[in-house]
Design a protein around this motif. Structure first.
Motif, PDB file in Angstrom:
ATOM      1  N   LEU A 273       0.820  -1.209   0.000  1.00 51.04           N
ATOM      2  CA  LEU A 273       0.000   0.000   0.000  1.00 51.04           C
ATOM      3  C   LEU A 273       0.859   1.266   0.000  1.00 51.04           C
ATOM      4  O   LEU A 273       0.573   2.226  -0.718  1.00 51.04           O
ATOM      5  CB  LEU A 273      -0.922   0.003   1.229  1.00 51.04           C
ATOM      6  CG  LEU A 273      -2.114  -0.945   1.198  1.00 51.04           C
ATOM      7  CD1 LEU A 273      -2.762  -1.036   2.570  1.00 51.04           C
ATOM      8  CD2 LEU A 273      -3.139  -0.492   0.172  1.00 51.04           C
ATOM      9  N   GLY A 274       1.906   1.269   0.803  1.00 52.46           N
ATOM     10  CA  GLY A 274       2.681   2.486   0.975  1.00 52.46           C
ATOM     11  C   GLY A 274       3.669   2.769  -0.134  1.00 52.46           C
ATOM     12  O   GLY A 274       3.784   3.919  -0.585  1.00 52.46           O
ATOM     13  N   PHE A 275       4.379   1.731  -0.613  1.00 52.41           N
ATOM     14  CA  PHE A 275       5.490   1.963  -1.523  1.00 52.41           C
ATOM     15  C   PHE A 275       5.238   1.490  -2.954  1.00 52.41           C
ATOM     16  O   PHE A 275       6.057   1.751  -3.828  1.00 52.41           O
ATOM     17  CB  PHE A 275       6.759   1.289  -0.973  1.00 52.41           C
ATOM     18  CG  PHE A 275       7.191   1.851   0.349  1.00 52.41           C
ATOM     19  CD1 PHE A 275       7.869   3.047   0.429  1.00 52.41           C
ATOM     20  CD2 PHE A 275       6.886   1.182   1.526  1.00 52.41           C
ATOM     21  CE1 PHE A 275       8.255   3.569   1.654  1.00 52.41           C
ATOM     22  CE2 PHE A 275       7.269   1.693   2.754  1.00 52.41           C
ATOM     23  CZ  PHE A 275       7.949   2.892   2.816  1.00 52.41           C
ATOM     24  N   GLN A 276       4.139   0.772  -3.166  1.00 48.84           N
ATOM     25  CA  GLN A 276       3.783   0.377  -4.521  1.00 48.84           C
ATOM     26  C   GLN A 276       2.542   1.113  -5.017  1.00 48.84           C
ATOM     27  O   GLN A 276       2.457   1.466  -6.182  1.00 48.84           O
ATOM     28  CB  GLN A 276       3.568  -1.141  -4.602  1.00 48.84           C
ATOM     29  CG  GLN A 276       4.862  -1.936  -4.433  1.00 48.84           C
ATOM     30  CD  GLN A 276       4.639  -3.429  -4.593  1.00 48.84           C
ATOM     31  OE1 GLN A 276       3.721  -4.005  -4.023  1.00 48.84           O
ATOM     32  NE2 GLN A 276       5.499  -4.070  -5.370  1.00 48.84           N
ATOM     33  N   ARG A 277       1.593   1.325  -4.108  1.00 46.58           N
ATOM     34  CA  ARG A 277       0.356   2.022  -4.485  1.00 46.58           C
ATOM     35  C   ARG A 277       0.348   3.480  -4.001  1.00 46.58           C
ATOM     36  O   ARG A 277      -0.588   4.211  -4.309  1.00 46.58           O
ATOM     37  CB  ARG A 277      -0.853   1.281  -3.921  1.00 46.58           C
ATOM     38  CG  ARG A 277      -0.971  -0.151  -4.424  1.00 46.58           C
ATOM     39  CD  ARG A 277      -2.194  -0.828  -3.857  1.00 46.58           C
ATOM     40  NE  ARG A 277      -2.317  -2.200  -4.322  1.00 46.58           N
ATOM     41  CZ  ARG A 277      -2.889  -2.555  -5.468  1.00 46.58           C
ATOM     42  NH1 ARG A 277      -3.416  -1.628  -6.249  1.00 46.58           N
ATOM     43  NH2 ARG A 277      -2.952  -3.822  -5.833  1.00 46.58           N
ATOM     44  N   PHE A 278       1.346   3.875  -3.223  1.00 46.47           N
ATOM     45  CA  PHE A 278       1.463   5.252  -2.725  1.00 46.47           C
ATOM     46  C   PHE A 278       0.210   5.699  -1.967  1.00 46.47           C
ATOM     47  O   PHE A 278      -0.188   6.850  -2.034  1.00 46.47           O
ATOM     48  CB  PHE A 278       1.771   6.217  -3.870  1.00 46.47           C
ATOM     49  CG  PHE A 278       3.059   5.899  -4.579  1.00 46.47           C
ATOM     50  CD1 PHE A 278       4.275   6.224  -4.009  1.00 46.47           C
ATOM     51  CD2 PHE A 278       3.040   5.255  -5.808  1.00 46.47           C
ATOM     52  CE1 PHE A 278       5.469   5.922  -4.653  1.00 46.47           C
ATOM     53  CE2 PHE A 278       4.224   4.946  -6.459  1.00 46.47           C
ATOM     54  CZ  PHE A 278       5.443   5.278  -5.875  1.00 46.47           C
ATOM     55  N   ASP A 279      -0.381   4.773  -1.239  1.00 46.91           N
ATOM     56  CA  ASP A 279      -1.531   5.065  -0.384  1.00 46.91           C
ATOM     57  C   ASP A 279      -1.046   4.988   1.066  1.00 46.91           C
ATOM     58  O   ASP A 279      -1.276   4.013   1.775  1.00 46.91           O
ATOM     59  CB  ASP A 279      -2.656   4.061  -0.648  1.00 46.91           C
ATOM     60  CG  ASP A 279      -3.936   4.415   0.098  1.00 46.91           C
ATOM     61  OD1 ASP A 279      -3.934   5.397   0.868  1.00 46.91           O
ATOM     62  OD2 ASP A 279      -4.945   3.698  -0.082  1.00 46.91           O
TER      63      ASP A 279
END
Length: 314
Positions: A273-279
């Motif tokens: 979520l944080g580093f691949q989807r930038f969420d």
């Protein structure tokens, strides 16, 4: 002594105490308090790392718990690994430690053989296990087939993927073996001799002599095992990649959890979520769930500590 003098003395004492505590206070603030408060703050924000964070209320929490399809499978897998893998690792490590302390010859050789797998890098060890347990070409299934036994799909089968990860964890049991060996060798021999004179069986000697003496070490192994399993990331991710046959290169994105979300863990969701989807907001929600679970397990285990330490007295 005047009131002013007493206050000045108390102030100097407080400043001196804070000066001695300052290394811990700085470390606690920088590496724990500030990251934790920031995680709570960003869990209520929409933030992609490029634009300023925008307040969204509980939208991230609602998305993770109600709409994100990977959260509940990852939570179930993580809890399964905490309960099953940690229990088996502690039991197996204690069993290996007991076995080696009872061996009279070549103890150094056996200690080395059991400890060496722990030194293997996690990525290399996981890749080796994935090839050994390959359902089509792996030597393990070949031997099982020749023996007339069932041949599981291991990392390619959702039913067997977590047991395969558990086998990998048991293979690298050297750390717990060394800890338990040190604790077992520290048990007073006089207590064993007294138990033998009283006619105690081997099981009774273990329950009423060995276990009460090493119970703090068992508790340490369980608590640290729970915390490490809550951070379990590398092995299931590599196992899923190797088993799926996906070659990840530039411009490609691998969804963790192969096969059928069975190797998905909560730390993988934080990264995805944080580093691949930038969420980052949703990633912070998952991170807070991990933190809450770790605190809950640790608190539960510490509450049960008295019962474990006094197990031999009942």
């Amino acid at each position: 002594m005047s009131t002013y003098t007493l206050r000045a003395k108390h102030r100097r004492s407080t400043i001196r105490t804070l000066a001695f505590l300052s290394p811990w206070l700085i470390g606690f603030t920088v590496f724990f308090a500030y990251p934790l408060l920031s995680t709570v703050y960003f869990s209520f924000m929409h933030y992609d790392g490029f634009r300023p964070p925008a307040w969204t209320g509980t939208r991230n929490w609602t998305y993770v718990f109600a709409h994100y399809p990977f959260f509940w499978p990852a939570l179930r897998n993580t809890l399964w690994l905490v309960v099953i893998m940690v229990t088996l690792r502690v039991a197996f490590g204690l069993g290996v430690g007991l076995l080696i302390t009872k061996i009279k010859t070549a103890t150094g050789v056996f200690r080395t053989l059991f400890y060496l797998p722990y030194l293997a890098p996690p990525v290399a060890a996981t890749m080796a296990f994935a090839f050994l347990l390959n359902p089509g070409t792996g030597p393990v299934n070949s031997l099982l087939e020749k023996a007339g036994l069932p041949t599981p799909g291991w990392f390619n089968d959702p039913t067997w993927s977590k047991p395969a990860l558990t086998l990998l964890a048991l293979w690298g049991i050297g750390d717990l073996m060394v800890i338990f060996m040190a604790a077992l060798l520290d048990v007073p021999k006089e207590q064993y001799e007294a138990a033998e004179l009283d006619g105690a069986t081997p099981w009774q000697r273990f329950r009423y002599v060995t276990l009460p003496n090493i119970s703090p070490i068992v508790m340490f192994a369980v608590v640290t095992g729970v915390i490490q399993t809550m951070q379990y990331y590398t092995q299931p991710l590599i196992a899923g990649k190797v088993a799926s046959g996906v070659i990840q290169g530039a411009g490609t994105q691998f969804e963790p959890g192969y096969p059928d979300k069975s190797t998905l863990t909560l730390p993988q969701l934080v990264y995805n979520l944080g580093f691949q989807r930038f969420d980052y907001g949703s990633a912070c929600v998952v991170a807070l769930v991990l933190f809450a679970l770790s605190m809950a397990f640790t608190a539960l285990l510490m509450r049960r500590k008295g019962g474990l330490i006094n197990a031999g007295e009942r």
